[in-house]
Design a protein around this motif. Structure first.
Motif, PDB file in Angstrom:
ATOM      1  N   LEU A   1      -5.160  -1.980  -0.366  1.00  0.00           N
ATOM      2  CA  LEU A   1      -5.029  -1.090  -1.364  1.00  0.00           C
ATOM      3  C   LEU A   1      -6.362  -0.845  -2.040  1.00  0.00           C
ATOM      4  O   LEU A   1      -6.756   0.352  -2.138  1.00  0.00           O
ATOM      5  N   GLU A   2      -7.170  -1.936  -1.985  1.00  0.00           N
ATOM      6  CA  GLU A   2      -8.517  -1.760  -2.587  1.00  0.00           C
ATOM      7  C   GLU A   2      -9.489  -0.931  -1.526  1.00  0.00           C
ATOM      8  O   GLU A   2     -10.259  -0.134  -2.074  1.00  0.00           O
ATOM      9  N   GLU A   3      -9.111  -0.914  -0.176  1.00  0.00           N
ATOM     10  CA  GLU A   3      -9.917  -0.232   0.677  1.00  0.00           C
ATOM     11  C   GLU A   3      -9.333   1.325   0.661  1.00  0.00           C
ATOM     12  O   GLU A   3     -10.157   2.273   1.018  1.00  0.00           O
ATOM     13  N   LEU A   4      -8.050   1.541   0.139  1.00  0.00           N
ATOM     14  CA  LEU A   4      -7.803   3.105  -0.249  1.00  0.00           C
ATOM     15  C   LEU A   4      -8.573   3.764  -1.446  1.00  0.00           C
ATOM     16  O   LEU A   4      -8.274   4.651  -1.749  1.00  0.00           O
ATOM     17  N   GLN A   5      -9.023   2.823  -2.139  1.00  0.00           N
ATOM     18  CA  GLN A   5      -9.735   3.229  -3.414  1.00  0.00           C
ATOM     19  C   GLN A   5     -10.957   4.171  -3.058  1.00  0.00           C
ATOM     20  O   GLN A   5     -11.850   3.195  -2.273  1.00  0.00           O
ATOM     21  N   ASP A   6     -11.483   5.156  -3.626  1.00  0.00           N
ATOM     22  CA  ASP A   6     -12.597   5.735  -3.405  1.00  0.00           C
ATOM     23  C   ASP A   6     -12.897   6.863  -4.524  1.00  0.00           C
ATOM     24  O   ASP A   6     -12.405   6.458  -5.625  1.00  0.00           O
ATOM     25  N   GLU A   7     -13.837   7.447  -4.348  1.00  0.00           N
ATOM     26  CA  GLU A   7     -14.429   8.337  -5.586  1.00  0.00           C
ATOM     27  C   GLU A   7     -13.473   9.100  -6.056  1.00  0.00           C
ATOM     28  O   GLU A   7     -13.474   9.597  -7.453  1.00  0.00           O
TER      29      GLU A   7
ATOM     30  N   THR B   1       7.884   1.190  12.020  1.00  0.00           N
ATOM     31  CA  THR B   1       6.794   0.509  11.479  1.00  0.00           C
ATOM     32  C   THR B   1       7.379  -0.239  10.214  1.00  0.00           C
ATOM     33  O   THR B   1       8.267   0.334   9.633  1.00  0.00           O
ATOM     34  N   SER B   2       6.631  -1.215   9.972  1.00  0.00           N
ATOM     35  CA  SER B   2       7.290  -2.202   8.836  1.00  0.00           C
ATOM     36  C   SER B   2       6.388  -1.713   7.531  1.00  0.00           C
ATOM     37  O   SER B   2       5.200  -1.387   7.515  1.00  0.00           O
ATOM     38  N   LYS B   3       7.168  -1.926   6.562  1.00  0.00           N
ATOM     39  CA  LYS B   3       6.526  -1.844   5.250  1.00  0.00           C
ATOM     40  C   LYS B   3       5.710  -3.131   4.996  1.00  0.00           C
ATOM     41  O   LYS B   3       6.173  -4.024   5.285  1.00  0.00           O
ATOM     42  N   PRO B   4       4.474  -2.849   3.983  1.00  0.00           N
ATOM     43  CA  PRO B   4       4.049  -1.810   3.490  1.00  0.00           C
ATOM     44  C   PRO B   4       3.291  -0.998   4.402  1.00  0.00           C
ATOM     45  O   PRO B   4       2.672  -1.651   5.300  1.00  0.00           O
ATOM     46  N   LEU B   5       3.033   0.234   4.369  1.00  0.00           N
ATOM     47  CA  LEU B   5       2.249   1.160   5.082  1.00  0.00           C
ATOM     48  C   LEU B   5       0.694   0.771   5.006  1.00  0.00           C
ATOM     49  O   LEU B   5       0.369   0.558   3.789  1.00  0.00           O
ATOM     50  N   SER B   6      -0.082   1.109   6.011  1.00  0.00           N
ATOM     51  CA  SER B   6      -1.520   0.721   5.587  1.00  0.00           C
ATOM     52  C   SER B   6      -2.201   1.759   6.462  1.00  0.00           C
ATOM     53  O   SER B   6      -1.648   2.355   7.370  1.00  0.00           O
ATOM     54  N   LYS B   7      -3.220   1.849   6.175  1.00  0.00           N
ATOM     55  CA  LYS B   7      -4.417   2.933   6.888  1.00  0.00           C
ATOM     56  C   LYS B   7      -4.345   2.526   8.474  1.00  0.00           C
ATOM     57  O   LYS B   7      -4.360   3.382   9.208  1.00  0.00           O
ATOM     58  N   GLU B   8      -4.241   1.132   8.737  1.00  0.00           N
ATOM     59  CA  GLU B   8      -4.456   0.978  10.317  1.00  0.00           C
ATOM     60  C   GLU B   8      -3.134   1.103  10.928  1.00  0.00           C
ATOM     61  O   GLU B   8      -3.048   1.760  11.841  1.00  0.00           O
ATOM     62  N   LYS B   9      -1.788   0.983  10.180  1.00  0.00           N
ATOM     63  CA  LYS B   9      -0.559   1.343  10.737  1.00  0.00           C
ATOM     64  C   LYS B   9      -0.346   2.655  11.087  1.00  0.00           C
ATOM     65  O   LYS B   9       0.138   2.925  12.040  1.00  0.00           O
TER      66      LYS B   9
ATOM     67  N   ALA C   1      -2.669   6.043   2.266  1.00  0.00           N
ATOM     68  CA  ALA C   1      -2.896   5.432   3.602  1.00  0.00           C
ATOM     69  C   ALA C   1      -3.024   6.627   4.696  1.00  0.00           C
ATOM     70  O   ALA C   1      -3.815   6.365   5.458  1.00  0.00           O
ATOM     71  N   LEU C   2      -2.150   7.599   4.716  1.00  0.00           N
ATOM     72  CA  LEU C   2      -2.177   8.569   5.240  1.00  0.00           C
ATOM     73  C   LEU C   2      -3.536   9.232   5.376  1.00  0.00           C
ATOM     74  O   LEU C   2      -3.932   9.720   6.511  1.00  0.00           O
ATOM     75  N   LYS C   3      -3.850   9.710   3.976  1.00  0.00           N
ATOM     76  CA  LYS C   3      -5.157  10.406   4.078  1.00  0.00           C
ATOM     77  C   LYS C   3      -6.416   9.568   4.308  1.00  0.00           C
ATOM     78  O   LYS C   3      -7.091   9.927   5.198  1.00  0.00           O
ATOM     79  N   ALA C   4      -6.429   8.366   4.335  1.00  0.00           N
ATOM     80  CA  ALA C   4      -7.297   7.714   4.676  1.00  0.00           C
ATOM     81  C   ALA C   4      -7.327   7.398   6.204  1.00  0.00           C
ATOM     82  O   ALA C   4      -8.377   7.315   6.878  1.00  0.00           O
ATOM     83  N   ALA C   5      -6.240   7.581   6.852  1.00  0.00           N
ATOM     84  CA  ALA C   5      -5.982   7.608   8.394  1.00  0.00           C
ATOM     85  C   ALA C   5      -6.199   8.844   8.996  1.00  0.00           C
ATOM     86  O   ALA C   5      -6.150   8.721  10.125  1.00  0.00           O
ATOM     87  N   GLY C   6      -6.740   9.877   8.260  1.00  0.00           N
ATOM     88  CA  GLY C   6      -6.847  11.136   8.708  1.00  0.00           C
ATOM     89  C   GLY C   6      -5.620  11.915   8.924  1.00  0.00           C
ATOM     90  O   GLY C   6      -5.685  13.090   9.534  1.00  0.00           O
TER      91      GLY C   6
END
Lengths: 127, 151
Positions: B30-36, A108-116, A24-29
């Motif tokens: 979780l599915e949105e975190l899946q990538d190549e 912040t609450s679990k579970p962590l997400s890209k948005e949070k 999620a951290l990676k996706a959030a940058g």
């Protein structure tokens, strides 16, 4: 101008939560450098021994050896001003208050997400 | 086309998992975190969950059978299970964990035992359903999985 590398310390005892948080951290940058600590005691050591200061600490509450409240207190006791965001599945007002009293900057609450995590990174100007 | 049928089955299966309350929005996250770079991310997280949860259910069962009962330890174990379940979006498991915790709080041993049996059933059912889901996804292939997951 090259963006500054974001260094995050992820403090969480459950592997599944670490795996999800990292993704999620990676996706959030914000996942340039992500170090992990499986309990509060290891977290305090990582902060103390870090070659460069962390930009953000994500701190779980319930962990063996040393919990998140105590780890937060000890990190603040070392004079470290890195933003600490408490992470817990409970989110009870008493829990949040205890973390803020210990020195956390946010919750912040679990579970962590890209948005949070996106909101957190933006709040501390790490995005 | 076999491929179109597979994709329809995947979408239908996933919709059922949500409609029947087995999964919540976290699974979509979780599915949105899946990538190549991590094409099997969701399946890997699911595997982690089932490894963790099987161990925790065994520990809970052993703790329940001990005398005198340590409700604090039971609560702690179920809290871990609840957290793990939340990470994958296992809604029914999560809800049953909350029931178990309430029974712990009331020191209701029989309530805890009933709740544990229900958790074990939900766990087995979810495992079987997700295994079928991932099996279908593997047939479709990783690239198209990302498309399917948007539904």
């Amino acid at each position: 101008m090259a963006r500054k590398m974001i260094r995050v310390l992820l403090v969480e005892d459950e592997e599944i939560n670490r795996v999800v948080a990292r993704a999620a951290l990676k996706a959030a940058g914000g996942g340039d450098v992500v170090d992990e600590a499986e309990n509060g005691e290891v977290a305090v050591q990582r902060v103390r021994d870090a070659a460069a200061p962390y930009d953000l600490v994500l701190m779980d509450k319930q962990m063996p050896v040393m919990d998140g409240h105590e780890a937060t207190r000890r990190i603040r006791g070392m004079g470290v001003t890195t933003p600490i965001v408490a992470v817990s599945s409970d989110g009870l007002p008493a829990d949040v208050d205890a973390f803020i009293t210990a020195g956390a900057d946010d919750f912040t609450s679990k579970p962590l997400s890209k948005e949070k995590l996106g909101v957190i990174l933006a709040k501390f100007r790490l995005a | 086309m076999e491929y179109s049928n597979l994709r329809r089955q995947i979408i239908f299966m996933k919709k059922n998992l949500f409609d029947q309350g087995y999964l919540d929005e976290q699974f979509n996250q979780l599915e949105e975190l899946q990538d190549e770079s991590s094409p099997n991310f969701v399946e890997e997280v699911a595997a982690l969950f089932f490894k963790d949860s099987s161990r925790l259910l065994t520990n809970i069962e052993q703790a329940i059978d001990k005398y005198p009962q340590d409700f604090y330890r039971l609560d702690s174990l179920v809290q871990q299970l609840k957290g793990s379940g939340s990470s994958i979006g296992a809604l029914r498991m999560k809800n049953e964990c909350s029931v178990f915790k309430a029974n712990c709080n009331d020191r209701n041993l029989e309530g805890c035992r009933r709740s544990l049996q229900k958790m074990k059933r939900e766990h087995a059912t979810l495992k079987q359903k997700l295994e079928s889901y991932f099996q279908l996804l593997r047939q479709v292939g990783p690239r198209d999985y990302a498309v399917s997951s948007r539904k």
